[in-house]
Design a protein around this motif. Sequence first.
Motif, PDB file in Angstrom:
ATOM      1  N   HIS A  15      -6.045  -2.807  -4.429  1.00 39.38           N
ATOM      2  CA  HIS A  15      -5.900  -3.269  -3.044  1.00 39.38           C
ATOM      3  C   HIS A  15      -7.101  -2.905  -2.191  1.00 39.38           C
ATOM      4  N   LEU A  16      -7.550  -1.675  -2.321  1.00 36.78           N
ATOM      5  CA  LEU A  16      -8.705  -1.251  -1.533  1.00 36.78           C
ATOM      6  C   LEU A  16      -9.931  -2.072  -1.910  1.00 36.78           C
ATOM      7  N   GLU A  17     -10.096  -2.304  -3.214  1.00 37.10           N
ATOM      8  CA  GLU A  17     -11.259  -3.077  -3.670  1.00 37.10           C
ATOM      9  C   GLU A  17     -11.183  -4.528  -3.196  1.00 37.10           C
ATOM     10  N   LEU A  59      -4.298   9.233  -2.346  1.00 38.00           N
ATOM     11  CA  LEU A  59      -3.379   9.785  -3.342  1.00 38.00           C
ATOM     12  C   LEU A  59      -3.163  11.289  -3.189  1.00 38.00           C
ATOM     13  N   THR A 116      -9.234   5.870  -2.706  1.00 36.32           N
ATOM     14  CA  THR A 116      -8.111   6.024  -3.635  1.00 36.32           C
ATOM     15  C   THR A 116      -7.774   7.506  -3.759  1.00 36.32           C
ATOM     16  N   ALA A 173     -14.016   2.246  -2.240  1.00 38.71           N
ATOM     17  CA  ALA A 173     -12.624   2.169  -2.709  1.00 38.71           C
ATOM     18  C   ALA A 173     -12.243   3.374  -3.570  1.00 38.71           C
ATOM     19  N   ALA A 193       2.372   1.909  -3.403  1.00 39.98           N
ATOM     20  CA  ALA A 193       1.362   2.411  -4.345  1.00 39.98           C
ATOM     21  C   ALA A 193       1.051   3.883  -4.066  1.00 39.98           C
ATOM     22  N   ILE A 194       0.971   4.245  -2.776  1.00 37.98           N
ATOM     23  CA  ILE A 194       0.666   5.632  -2.406  1.00 37.98           C
ATOM     24  C   ILE A 194       1.833   6.545  -2.774  1.00 37.98           C
ATOM     25  N   LEU A 248       0.836  -1.206   0.000  1.00 37.86           N
ATOM     26  CA  LEU A 248       0.000   0.000   0.000  1.00 37.86           C
ATOM     27  C   LEU A 248       0.869   1.254   0.000  1.00 37.86           C
ATOM     28  N   LYS A 249       1.908   1.250   0.834  1.00 41.92           N
ATOM     29  CA  LYS A 249       2.784   2.428   0.936  1.00 41.92           C
ATOM     30  C   LYS A 249       3.439   2.728  -0.405  1.00 41.92           C
ATOM     31  N   LEU A 268      -6.872  -8.030   4.322  1.00 41.08           N
ATOM     32  CA  LEU A 268      -6.214  -8.887   3.332  1.00 41.08           C
ATOM     33  C   LEU A 268      -5.411 -10.001   4.031  1.00 41.08           C
ATOM     34  N   GLY A 281       2.170   6.988  -6.482  1.00 42.12           N
ATOM     35  CA  GLY A 281       0.955   7.433  -7.152  1.00 42.12           C
ATOM     36  C   GLY A 281       0.398   6.389  -8.113  1.00 42.12           C
ATOM     37  N   ASP A 282       0.606   5.107  -7.785  1.00 41.92           N
ATOM     38  CA  ASP A 282       0.132   4.017  -8.645  1.00 41.92           C
ATOM     39  C   ASP A 282      -1.353   3.780  -8.375  1.00 41.92           C
ATOM     40  N   GLU A 283      -2.167   4.568  -9.075  1.00 42.59           N
ATOM     41  CA  GLU A 283      -3.604   4.558  -8.815  1.00 42.59           C
ATOM     42  C   GLU A 283      -4.259   3.190  -9.034  1.00 42.59           C
ATOM     43  N   LEU A 334      -3.333   0.858  -6.143  1.00 44.25           N
ATOM     44  CA  LEU A 334      -3.961   1.261  -4.888  1.00 44.25           C
ATOM     45  C   LEU A 334      -5.442   0.907  -4.883  1.00 44.25           C
ATOM     46  N   ARG A 335      -6.125   1.254  -5.983  1.00 45.27           N
ATOM     47  CA  ARG A 335      -7.559   0.953  -6.069  1.00 45.27           C
ATOM     48  C   ARG A 335      -7.791  -0.558  -5.969  1.00 45.27           C
ATOM     49  N   ILE A 363       2.544   5.154   7.701  1.00 47.69           N
ATOM     50  CA  ILE A 363       2.635   3.703   7.488  1.00 47.69           C
ATOM     51  C   ILE A 363       3.997   3.204   7.967  1.00 47.69           C
ATOM     52  N   THR A 372      -7.343  -2.058   5.768  1.00 46.62           N
ATOM     53  CA  THR A 372      -7.259  -2.712   4.461  1.00 46.62           C
ATOM     54  C   THR A 372      -6.231  -3.840   4.492  1.00 46.62           C
TER      55      THR A 372
END
Lengths: 309, 309
Positions: free
Chosen positions: A290-292, B255, B251, B247, A278-279, A275-276, B220, A282-284, A287-288, B265, B216
């Motif tokens: 993972h949240l989904e 971001l 996101t 989600a 991706a944040i 997650l860190k 998982l 800025g790997d949208e 990140l999405r 984190i 999150t």
Amino acid sequence: MNASASQPFDAVAIIGCGLIGTSIGLAIRERRAAVTVIGIDLPGGTSTQTALQRGAIDRVATLDAISSCDLIILATPVRQILALLPALRPHLKPGAIVTDVGSTKEQIVKSAIYALPAGTYFVGSHPMAGSEKRGPDAARSDLFANALCLICSQPDYKQGVAYSLAADTYTAHEYAAVQRVESFWQSLGMRTLRVLPDLHDRWVAAVSHLPHAAATALMLSAASDPHALVAAANGLIDTTRIAGGDAEMWTDILLTNGPAIADQISQLQKHLETLKTAIETGDEPALRAHLESAKRARDQWLAQRTKSP
Amino acid sequence: MNASASQPFDAVAIIGCGLIGTSIGLAIRERRAAVTVIGIDLPGGTSTQTALQRGAIDRVATLDAISSCDLIILATPVRQILALLPALRPHLKPGAIVTDVGSTKEQIVKSAIYALPAGTYFVGSHPMAGSEKRGPDAARSDLFANALCLICSQPDYKQGVAYSLAADTYTAHEYAAVQRVESFWQSLGMRTLRVLPDLHDRWVAAVSHLPHAAATALMLSAASDPHALVAAANGLIDTTRIAGGDAEMWTDILLTNGPAIADQISQLQKHLETLKTAIETGDEPALRAHLESAKRARDQWLAQRTKSP
């Protein structure tokens, strides 16, 4: 032991009258699940007095009084259960059944097999109910209603044989003891499920001990700037609720299930790292996703849970 | 702008009628906090129809209708707020006040300073209320009652001067706009607190965004063996509740507050590592100290919270 599986116990001893022990007493009395209930304090303890005042037990006794009991419930923290087992030995009557409420099971079940005399029976229990409150004052007769009790016995352990939970691996008496303990928890409103002790410990590491470790670490992180807490709302309250639990009891639980919990913490750290990253980058889409994925896992679990008996 | 700080707004526009926007409409109508409320959908959206049926708005309109409004509330996800700001420019009447409900504030407040025309005012808001449910059907008129609204404006940003929230750093009109927005949220039952945008973002990273990332990652981890979930109880339900949130919205939030969340984190990972080491090495005093320290931090926070206005 000639009693049938569903026959209620005559005399029950509860050793340790904290939140769980006293709630068991209240539930037994309300549902008439036993004829007599005695409460026994650990050395230096006084919580049986409150349990008595609340009507959870018929009388306060000392450890030798378990000699008149059919069911002895060890309702103390895990490492006190481990210390208690040898102390029961001289007092148990033939056919007596011992159970416990400890949150980890492998160490307890293994120890009990060796600590208890022949002709008595140990059936491990883990009623999945509790509260971040503690002590007999917080006890409730409905604490166990509709909750799950995991049942862990290990009949073949003495022989060193790979254990199993099928009826044909038990002697008839051992199997009857398992069934009577299951009936007992059912009579307090619980569902029961048999699970091998080591699998039990891995399960609870994932769904109970890891959340406790996470809530503890999260509370320490969030509180590092006390000013930030003015902005805190229900999100932080809920995610850290269990970190308000009794530190002594949780020290016990975490230390008696070390390897399984350490594995789970490593897994959690990896998910946090993903997650860190991706944040930070800025790997949208990542990140999405993972949240989904977490939301879907949770939604599916809760839907399943509602359907289960 | 001659209106006094506590004078209710005449015409309010809500852009984005999801959970928050529709709840604002319901609360305004119930508490008569404005004379007229119009609802505006984002392109392709239809939630104003539900908001209208629920009585949260007087009528559905298009973006140009904000030209008749004194207060425009941007109630969309954060990055849509950022995209909306330039689109408001041609329609705002002199003296109009724009606010938002975004969960991160530094990017929004900075962008608004440049996007909005002179003679209009932007005051950032973050009502600390929500739900893991979404959409206008889940809206409630009491969503904001007794909750905190953080107010973020940045009057000196245009001049490149270190900003401050003291009254003397604002022009009289700017300060009146801040006060009117505060009065507005107070009229919906909220407490308000002014905080600088960057500090706001660090606060919410600690107490809101980090819990979301943790929930999150925890969901998982716990779900990696689906069988284990049969043993899950309220502990996992509560610690992961916010992971059931939308989600898409999260996101956006994560971001637009990347660096602060990544720091948090890392801090959480360190606390987890300390716990894991104590568990693996059986370091009982260290483990107990960590559990006690988290419990104490939480107990103190909640005690403080009950006392605050």
